[in-house]
Design a protein around this motif. Sequence first.
Motif, PDB file in Angstrom:
ATOM      1  N   LEU A   1      -9.842 144.713  10.732  1.00 30.94           N
ATOM      2  CA  LEU A   1     -11.271 144.675  11.052  1.00 30.94           C
ATOM      3  C   LEU A   1     -11.566 144.852  12.542  1.00 30.94           C
ATOM      4  O   LEU A   1     -12.445 145.659  12.898  1.00 30.94           O
ATOM      5  CB  LEU A   1     -11.889 143.378  10.524  1.00 30.94           C
ATOM      6  N   PRO A   2     -10.900 144.141  13.460  1.00 30.69           N
ATOM      7  CA  PRO A   2     -11.222 144.346  14.882  1.00 30.69           C
ATOM      8  C   PRO A   2     -11.047 145.788  15.334  1.00 30.69           C
ATOM      9  O   PRO A   2     -11.905 146.340  16.054  1.00 30.69           O
ATOM     10  CB  PRO A   2     -10.246 143.410  15.602  1.00 30.69           C
ATOM     11  N   ALA A   3      -9.962 146.443  14.906  1.00 26.28           N
ATOM     12  CA  ALA A   3      -9.728 147.831  15.312  1.00 26.28           C
ATOM     13  C   ALA A   3     -10.772 148.761  14.705  1.00 26.28           C
ATOM     14  O   ALA A   3     -11.235 149.712  15.367  1.00 26.28           O
ATOM     15  CB  ALA A   3      -8.326 148.262  14.881  1.00 26.28           C
ATOM     16  N   LEU A   4     -11.160 148.510  13.460  1.00 29.70           N
ATOM     17  CA  LEU A   4     -12.179 149.353  12.824  1.00 29.70           C
ATOM     18  C   LEU A   4     -13.526 149.190  13.523  1.00 29.70           C
ATOM     19  O   LEU A   4     -14.245 150.173  13.757  1.00 29.70           O
ATOM     20  CB  LEU A   4     -12.299 148.993  11.347  1.00 29.70           C
ATOM     21  N   ARG A   5     -13.892 147.959  13.837  1.00 30.50           N
ATOM     22  CA  ARG A   5     -15.158 147.724  14.553  1.00 30.50           C
ATOM     23  C   ARG A   5     -15.167 148.463  15.897  1.00 30.50           C
ATOM     24  O   ARG A   5     -16.174 149.075  16.279  1.00 30.50           O
ATOM     25  CB  ARG A   5     -15.357 146.228  14.792  1.00 30.50           C
ATOM     26  N   LYS A   6     -14.043 148.400  16.601  1.00 32.34           N
ATOM     27  CA  LYS A   6     -13.961 149.052  17.903  1.00 32.34           C
ATOM     28  C   LYS A   6     -14.038 150.573  17.757  1.00 32.34           C
ATOM     29  O   LYS A   6     -14.745 151.248  18.514  1.00 32.34           O
ATOM     30  CB  LYS A   6     -12.662 148.643  18.594  1.00 32.34           C
ATOM     31  N   ARG A   7     -13.313 151.116  16.768  1.00 28.45           N
ATOM     32  CA  ARG A   7     -13.255 152.567  16.593  1.00 28.45           C
ATOM     33  C   ARG A   7     -14.618 153.142  16.227  1.00 28.45           C
ATOM     34  O   ARG A   7     -14.982 154.236  16.667  1.00 28.45           O
ATOM     35  CB  ARG A   7     -12.248 152.925  15.512  1.00 28.45           C
ATOM     36  N   TYR A   8     -15.384 152.405  15.417  1.00 31.14           N
ATOM     37  CA  TYR A   8     -16.646 152.957  14.914  1.00 31.14           C
ATOM     38  C   TYR A   8     -17.867 152.293  15.536  1.00 31.14           C
ATOM     39  O   TYR A   8     -18.975 152.414  15.000  1.00 31.14           O
ATOM     40  CB  TYR A   8     -16.682 152.844  13.387  1.00 31.14           C
ATOM     41  N   ALA A   9     -17.664 151.605  16.656  1.00 32.09           N
ATOM     42  CA  ALA A   9     -18.799 151.019  17.365  1.00 32.09           C
ATOM     43  C   ALA A   9     -19.766 152.126  17.791  1.00 32.09           C
ATOM     44  O   ALA A   9     -19.363 153.133  18.354  1.00 32.09           O
ATOM     45  CB  ALA A   9     -18.304 150.243  18.579  1.00 32.09           C
ATOM     46  N   GLY A  10     -21.013 151.947  17.474  1.00 32.56           N
ATOM     47  CA  GLY A  10     -22.014 152.933  17.854  1.00 32.56           C
ATOM     48  C   GLY A  10     -22.161 154.088  16.895  1.00 32.56           C
ATOM     49  O   GLY A  10     -23.040 154.950  17.092  1.00 32.56           O
ATOM     50  N   CYS A  11     -21.315 154.162  15.855  1.00 31.87           N
ATOM     51  CA  CYS A  11     -21.439 155.243  14.864  1.00 31.87           C
ATOM     52  C   CYS A  11     -22.616 154.959  13.939  1.00 31.87           C
ATOM     53  O   CYS A  11     -22.626 153.942  13.229  1.00 31.87           O
ATOM     54  CB  CYS A  11     -20.158 155.376  14.041  1.00 31.87           C
ATOM     55  N   GLU A  12     -23.560 155.833  13.947  1.00 33.63           N
ATOM     56  CA  GLU A  12     -24.740 155.637  13.107  1.00 33.63           C
ATOM     57  C   GLU A  12     -24.334 155.706  11.629  1.00 33.63           C
ATOM     58  O   GLU A  12     -23.590 156.581  11.206  1.00 33.63           O
ATOM     59  CB  GLU A  12     -25.777 156.723  13.403  1.00 33.63           C
ATOM     60  N   GLY A  13     -24.825 154.752  10.884  1.00 35.96           N
ATOM     61  CA  GLY A  13     -24.575 154.738   9.449  1.00 35.96           C
ATOM     62  C   GLY A  13     -23.386 153.917   9.017  1.00 35.96           C
ATOM     63  O   GLY A  13     -23.150 153.754   7.820  1.00 35.96           O
TER      64      GLY A  13
END
Length: 412
Positions: free
Chosen positions: A281-293
């Motif tokens: 979860l932490p890595a996914l949140r970081k990778r997709y931070a700011g991705c709309e949708g």
Amino acid sequence: MVDPDRPATEAANHGHPGPARPRIALVHDWLCGHRGGEAVLERLAHVCAAPEHLAGELVGVYTMFDDGRGMGAFDDGTPRAPIVDAHPHVVSTLGRLPLASGRLRKPLLPLYPGACADLSRRLALAHAREPLDLVVSSSSAWVKNVRAPAGVPHVCYCHAPMRYIGSRKDDYATNPAMRLALTLAGGLLRPLDRRGSRRVTRFVANSRYIAGEIRREYGRESDVVHPPARTSFFTPDPGAPRDGFWLVGGALEPYKKTGLAIEAALRAGKPVRVFGQGSELPALRKRYAGCEGVAFLGKVGDLALRELFRKAEAYLFPQVEDFGIAAVEAQACGCPVVARRKGGALDSVIEHETGAFFDDTPDATAPEAIALAGARAAGCDPSACRRHAERFTPEAFDQQMRTILAGALGGA
């Protein structure tokens, strides 16, 4: 955690008196949270103890590890596993050491054979006090290797062979050090696991895929009995329109391939909601931070999950699962499933009717394949999804397991 020498009481066995009831021991790898394996364990306990089934006396639940917190409750306060919680938990000496049933449980993998041998000795002592009639194990790790007392049949409901030291080791090895550790552990444990599997009187697999894995790993045939889904809880809501988003989630671990599902949704221009917790979860949140949708929902309760399944356009299932009960729960709510054409999904999803498959393709090309399958799945009929899910009711599981366990008690 319960005193391992405490006898099962009449109250714990639903108050059924009489000496003729078969004495049955349940064995489970660990009682450290409630997931699909623990749901199956509770249903096995029901089949063993319920008067309409075997009406047996459960002498206890033998386990390598127990965190002592019980199986918890559903959103409405109903216990998740009341039978398992009510009976004595007989815990190995290893599992009773500080932190062993917590953060040290996975690193203690090389010591699992010793913990299982300890459980075998405890079963032998229970049998010496008053004879046992049946041992039923529920295993995805080591307790399939438990040694039942002489003359006592052992039926193993196998969720999977030890995948993390076997055919799917690379799905769990997130770095070179872990890969080396699992390789060394596999070299030590796999021969012991194969020898120990000979002690099982009868194997039951949770899918055709796992039946094949049992055949390949142990040279044994299996009955296939699919796990029970909560189809009476996970139901459609005809008045709730689909919201057009794709859904993915559960235990957010590397083998779940959650990132592939998110990438597929972005390529398809679909909003995606991600539920659950885990090491990824932490890595996914970081990778997709700011991705709309892309929305991360964290851990969700049963009611919230049901609403997500009722409103999602598709549930994405990019990993290889032993069976994958969440895919059935989604279909029970009328939600089609997009799944990899491999593993337990081949039993739980019907192509073009209740979902769509994408081929077992390398990760680099999987997002495009998932996106194309998602477009196909959107046309599936929600009522067809529901009808298919009704094949996996608890009652269907009960009936099949009752027949198998009664046969073992009768010497079949």
